[in-house]
Motif scaffolding. Structure first.
Motif, mmCIF file in Angstrom:
data_model
loop_
_atom_site.group_PDB
_atom_site.id
_atom_site.type_symbol
_atom_site.label_atom_id
_atom_site.label_comp_id
_atom_site.label_asym_id
_atom_site.label_seq_id
_atom_site.Cartn_x
_atom_site.Cartn_y
_atom_site.Cartn_z
ATOM 1 N N HIS A 149 0.863 -1.185 0.000
ATOM 2 C CA HIS A 149 0.000 0.000 0.000
ATOM 3 C C HIS A 149 0.897 1.233 0.000
ATOM 4 O O HIS A 149 1.573 1.528 0.974
ATOM 5 N N VAL A 150 0.920 1.971 -1.111
ATOM 6 C CA VAL A 150 1.770 3.142 -1.251
ATOM 7 C C VAL A 150 1.086 4.361 -0.661
ATOM 8 O O VAL A 150 -0.109 4.594 -0.879
ATOM 9 N N GLN A 151 1.844 5.117 0.098
ATOM 10 C CA GLN A 151 1.337 6.380 0.641
ATOM 11 C C GLN A 151 2.272 7.507 0.275
ATOM 12 O O GLN A 151 3.495 7.350 0.287
ATOM 13 N N LEU A 152 1.701 8.649 -0.039
ATOM 14 C CA LEU A 152 2.452 9.860 -0.357
ATOM 15 C C LEU A 152 2.038 10.929 0.637
ATOM 16 O O LEU A 152 0.833 11.199 0.791
ATOM 17 N N VAL A 153 3.019 11.534 1.288
ATOM 18 C CA VAL A 153 2.723 12.548 2.287
ATOM 19 C C VAL A 153 3.535 13.802 1.976
ATOM 20 O O VAL A 153 4.767 13.793 2.063
ATOM 21 N N GLU A 154 2.819 14.875 1.634
ATOM 22 C CA GLU A 154 3.473 16.139 1.317
ATOM 23 C C GLU A 154 3.695 16.968 2.585
ATOM 24 O O GLU A 154 2.942 16.852 3.556
ATOM 25 N N SER A 155 4.698 17.810 2.517
ATOM 26 C CA SER A 155 4.972 18.767 3.596
ATOM 27 C C SER A 155 5.727 19.944 3.010
ATOM 28 O O SER A 155 6.206 19.886 1.870
ATOM 29 N N GLY A 156 5.823 21.013 3.799
ATOM 30 C CA GLY A 156 6.621 22.162 3.383
ATOM 31 C C GLY A 156 5.836 23.350 2.883
ATOM 32 O O GLY A 156 6.420 24.393 2.581
ATOM 33 N N GLY A 157 4.534 23.211 2.785
ATOM 34 C CA GLY A 157 3.738 24.335 2.346
ATOM 35 C C GLY A 157 3.691 25.440 3.390
ATOM 36 O O GLY A 157 4.151 25.276 4.517
ATOM 37 N N GLY A 158 3.139 26.586 2.986
ATOM 38 C CA GLY A 158 3.021 27.699 3.912
ATOM 39 C C GLY A 158 2.706 28.969 3.168
ATOM 40 O O GLY A 158 2.355 28.956 1.992
ATOM 41 N N SER A 159 2.834 30.063 3.890
ATOM 42 C CA SER A 159 2.600 31.377 3.306
ATOM 43 C C SER A 159 3.931 32.062 3.059
ATOM 44 O O SER A 159 4.819 32.032 3.917
#
Length: 116
Positions: free
Chosen positions: A1-11
């Motif tokens: 089961h592949v999972q992709l988790v994004e991070s690093g966003g912001g204003s």
């Protein structure tokens, strides 16, 4: 089961930079073809950039020269370095596994918000 988790966003202010990360877990590593998409409020999701297993990249005209996609196979992580950000870059950014040479995505992350 592949999972992709994004991070690093912001204003960030116009002209600024952000780096997004996409951690890949599960039975498939970050090898193969991966891409970044974005969706602005009230608009359709669009392909921004993609990278294949040999590191070849493609970019939407709107981000050429400002965005850079890369990946670290050892860390199973995909990156999107965004520079010279503009208000029109605002949106939810998603990483995805894509069919090579197309924008057809089969697995999506949950997204990370970028506001310029």
């Amino acid at each position: 089961h592949v999972q992709l988790v994004e991070s690093g966003g912001g204003s960030v202010q116009a002209g600024g930079s952000l780096r997004l990360s996409c951690a890949v877990s599960g039975s498939t590593s970050s090898s193969g073809c991966m891409g970044w998409f974005r969706q602005a409020s009230g608009k359709e999701r669009e392909g921004v950039t993609a990278i294949d297993s040999d590191g070849r990249t493609t970019y939407a005209d709107s981000v050429k020269g400002r965005f850079t996609i890369s990946k670290d196979n050892a860390k199973n992580t995909l990156y999107l370095q965004m520079s010279s950000l503009k208000p029109e870059d605002t949106g939810m950014y998603y990483c995805a596994r894509v069919s090579c040479g197309t924008w057809a995505a089969s697995i999506w992350g949950q997204g990370t918000q970028v506001t310029v």
